[in-house]
Design an enzyme around this catalytic site. Structure first.
Site, mmCIF file in Angstrom:
data_model
loop_
_atom_site.group_PDB
_atom_site.id
_atom_site.type_symbol
_atom_site.label_atom_id
_atom_site.label_comp_id
_atom_site.label_asym_id
_atom_site.label_seq_id
_atom_site.Cartn_x
_atom_site.Cartn_y
_atom_site.Cartn_z
ATOM 1 N N GLY A 69 38.983 38.748 1.293
ATOM 2 C CA GLY A 69 40.250 39.213 1.848
ATOM 3 C C GLY A 69 41.154 38.082 2.311
ATOM 4 N N THR A 70 40.568 37.076 2.933
ATOM 5 C CA THR A 70 41.385 35.975 3.455
ATOM 6 C C THR A 70 42.114 35.275 2.320
ATOM 7 O OG1 THR A 70 39.893 35.705 5.324
ATOM 8 C CG2 THR A 70 41.303 33.825 4.793
ATOM 9 N N ASN A 152 42.529 46.752 11.221
ATOM 10 C CA ASN A 152 41.091 46.559 11.420
ATOM 11 C C ASN A 152 40.653 46.799 12.859
ATOM 12 O OD1 ASN A 152 42.824 44.144 11.244
ATOM 13 N ND2 ASN A 152 41.084 43.101 12.160
ATOM 14 N N GLN A 180 40.579 47.027 4.752
ATOM 15 C CA GLN A 180 39.814 48.041 5.494
ATOM 16 C C GLN A 180 39.798 49.397 4.785
ATOM 17 O OE1 GLN A 180 37.918 47.765 8.242
ATOM 18 N NE2 GLN A 180 38.346 45.601 8.560
ATOM 19 N N SER A 200 38.385 43.210 -0.118
ATOM 20 C CA SER A 200 37.245 42.339 0.158
ATOM 21 C C SER A 200 35.954 43.143 0.008
ATOM 22 C CB SER A 200 37.376 41.814 1.590
ATOM 23 O OG SER A 200 36.213 41.127 1.955
ATOM 24 N N ALA A 201 35.010 42.626 -0.807
ATOM 25 C CA ALA A 201 33.819 43.411 -1.152
ATOM 26 C C ALA A 201 32.923 43.723 0.041
ATOM 27 C CB ALA A 201 33.016 42.680 -2.231
ATOM 28 N N THR A 238 34.538 28.228 -11.169
ATOM 29 C CA THR A 238 33.483 28.910 -11.919
ATOM 30 C C THR A 238 33.223 30.287 -11.325
ATOM 31 O OG1 THR A 238 32.510 26.794 -12.472
ATOM 32 C CG2 THR A 238 31.062 28.714 -12.658
ATOM 33 N N CYS A 325 36.694 38.908 13.446
ATOM 34 C CA CYS A 325 37.138 37.600 12.996
ATOM 35 C C CYS A 325 37.693 36.827 14.183
ATOM 36 C CB CYS A 325 38.214 37.743 11.929
ATOM 37 S SG CYS A 325 37.797 38.960 10.703
HETATM 38 N N1 PLP Z 1 42.255 41.617 6.373
HETATM 39 C C1 PLP Z 1 41.697 42.535 7.169
HETATM 40 C C2 PLP Z 1 42.471 43.732 7.574
HETATM 41 C C3 PLP Z 1 40.391 42.343 7.647
HETATM 42 O O1 PLP Z 1 39.840 43.258 8.452
HETATM 43 C C4 PLP Z 1 39.685 41.170 7.263
HETATM 44 C C5 PLP Z 1 38.344 40.904 7.823
HETATM 45 O O2 PLP Z 1 37.991 41.353 8.890
HETATM 46 C C6 PLP Z 1 40.312 40.271 6.386
HETATM 47 C C7 PLP Z 1 41.591 40.521 5.978
HETATM 48 C C8 PLP Z 1 39.586 39.046 5.919
HETATM 49 O O3 PLP Z 1 38.664 39.417 4.895
HETATM 50 P P1 PLP Z 1 37.434 38.457 4.518
HETATM 51 O O4 PLP Z 1 36.434 38.587 5.605
HETATM 52 O O5 PLP Z 1 36.920 39.005 3.207
HETATM 53 O O6 PLP Z 1 37.969 37.091 4.349
#
Ligand code: PLP
Length: 376
Positions: A69-70, A152, A180, A200-201, A238, A325
């Site tokens: 996700g990031t 989130n 989410q 994000s998986a 890769t 996070c």
């Molecule tokens: N965006 C949202 C709304 C999230 O809740 C999160 C993780 O908590 C992220 C982005 C980041 O995702 P990742 O943990 O896969 O980097």
């Protein structure tokens, strides 16, 4: 242990895990090589991309694999700004976005991008007029609007279809952080008409360190990870074949069981509140009526969220004070601040996020423990 922090991460689905195994020890080829040993991996990636595309109603070619996700969020913002290198451009986002959006937006100011951060109402919703007003100014500037599909920390779901429609009326592009939501509620990118969507998986029972960015055909986005020609030349590196396969299987299984999972999670959530409401504990629930199933943000009067977290941890219960996070940051979260939670409650905020594995018995146990701690 009771794990009730599914918005932070989820347990890897068993079948997804099984599907990944052979790619570590047997089918370990580099998917980009030309010999036949690589073909199994290439085929696996192709099929996985098709599964992922189908699950959000996009073309397979519109699904670009990322590390999560990031990266997807960073790419959407940075890729747009880079694409307008040398010209001024604008990002409109909201105050309650994840830091994967907010921090990259802040950095983009260095590249002469204008960043406008929209306020939300007390439920955490971005009102349509707030976006309209923002779009009305600086109309000549190429603009990207980035608004998360669901928050989130408090679970509030945004009216993405309408926000996207308004954005397009002003000729801007629309990105949504759906981290989410993917695998938890139905998503149809054609119906929503979004240009970019992050996922994000590990949030949908897939492996960690893998995700994707949906990029609608024709949307111009510069690459931010440069190197080889993987992902049709858009994202180098890769391929993480096991991760890609595991992500696709996890997503497919969640999507196939979506209504059953939602119904179950909602029943666990209801049980939590029914039981909590039988006590005389003074609390408020944050968020809107339209909230992610199982995402519970509650603030207790004159309590300390972090203390609650640690005391519950001693009883083997995993919950969060806000965004996982952000667990190093013990201050009141930017989301709780943005929705204007009263100070007497704000400090006592915790997030409980139920997933498909949680039971009503666990919900009751959490309430029991909370009551014991709060009464002390
Ligand atoms: N965006 C949202 C709304 C999230 O809740 C999160 C993780 O908590 C992220 C982005 C980041 O995702 P990742 O943990 O896969 O980097």
């Amino acid at each position: 242990m009771i794990y009730a922090d599914n918005a932070a991460t989820t347990k890897l689905d068993k079948e997804a895990f099984e599907s990944m195994k052979s790619y570590f020890q047997n089918e370990y080829a580099n998917a980009s090589q030309l010999y036949s040993f690589s073909k199994v991996c290439r085929t696996a990636i192709k099929e996985s991309r098709e599964i992922i595309g189908k699950s959000i109603n996009s073309k397979a070619s519109e699904v670009i694999i990322t590390s999560g996700g990031t990266e997807s969020d960073n790419w959407a913002i940075r890729g747009f700004v880079d694409n307008h290198y040398g010209k001024s451009c604008r990002i409109i986002t909201s105050v309650i976005e994840h830091h994967a959006i907010l921090n990259v937006c802040e950095t983009m100011k260095r590249y002469d991008a204008t960043v406008d951060i929209l306020d939300v109402n007390h439920k955490g919703e971005i009102e349509l007029d707030t976006l309209k007003t923002a779009l009305e100014s600086e109309q000549e500037m190429p603009t990207l609007v980035s608004i998360m599909m669901a928050n989130n920390e408090i679970g509030t779901i945004q009216n993405i279809k309408e926000l996207c429609k308004i954005t397009h009326e002003y000729g801007a592009l629309f990105h949504t952080d759906a981290v989410q939501v993917v695998g938890h509620l139905p998503i149809d990118v054609c119906e929503l008409n979004v240009d970019l969507l992050s996922a994000s998986a590990h949030k949908f029972n897939g492996p960690k360190g893998i995700g994707f960015l949906f990029v609608k055909d024709g949307v111009q986005l510069d690459s931010i990870i440069l190197g080889g020609a993987q992902e049709a030349g858009r994202r180098a590196g890769t391929e993480n074949v096991a991760g890609i396969v595991g992500m696709a299987i996890a997503l497919e299984r969640n999507v196939n069981n979506l209504s059953k999972n939602v119904e179950h999670i909602k029943s666990v959530e209801k049980c939590f509140f029914d039981y909590l409401n039988e006590t005389d504990i003074n609390y408020i629930r944050n968020g809107s009526e339209n909230t992610l199933p199982g995402n519970i943000s509650v603030s207790f009067l004159d309590a300390e969220g972090e203390m609650l977290l640690h005391r519950l941890d001693l009883k083997g219960i995993c919950i969060s004070t806000g965004s996982a996070c952000d667990s190093v940051n013990t201050q009141i979260s930017h989301v709780i601040k943005a929705i204007g939670v009263n100070d007497k409650y704000a400090k006592g905020t915790i997030r409980i996020s139920f997933g498909r594995e949680n039971t009503k018995k666990e919900a009751i146990e959490i309430v029991d423990q909370l009551v014991k701690i709060l009464k002390k």
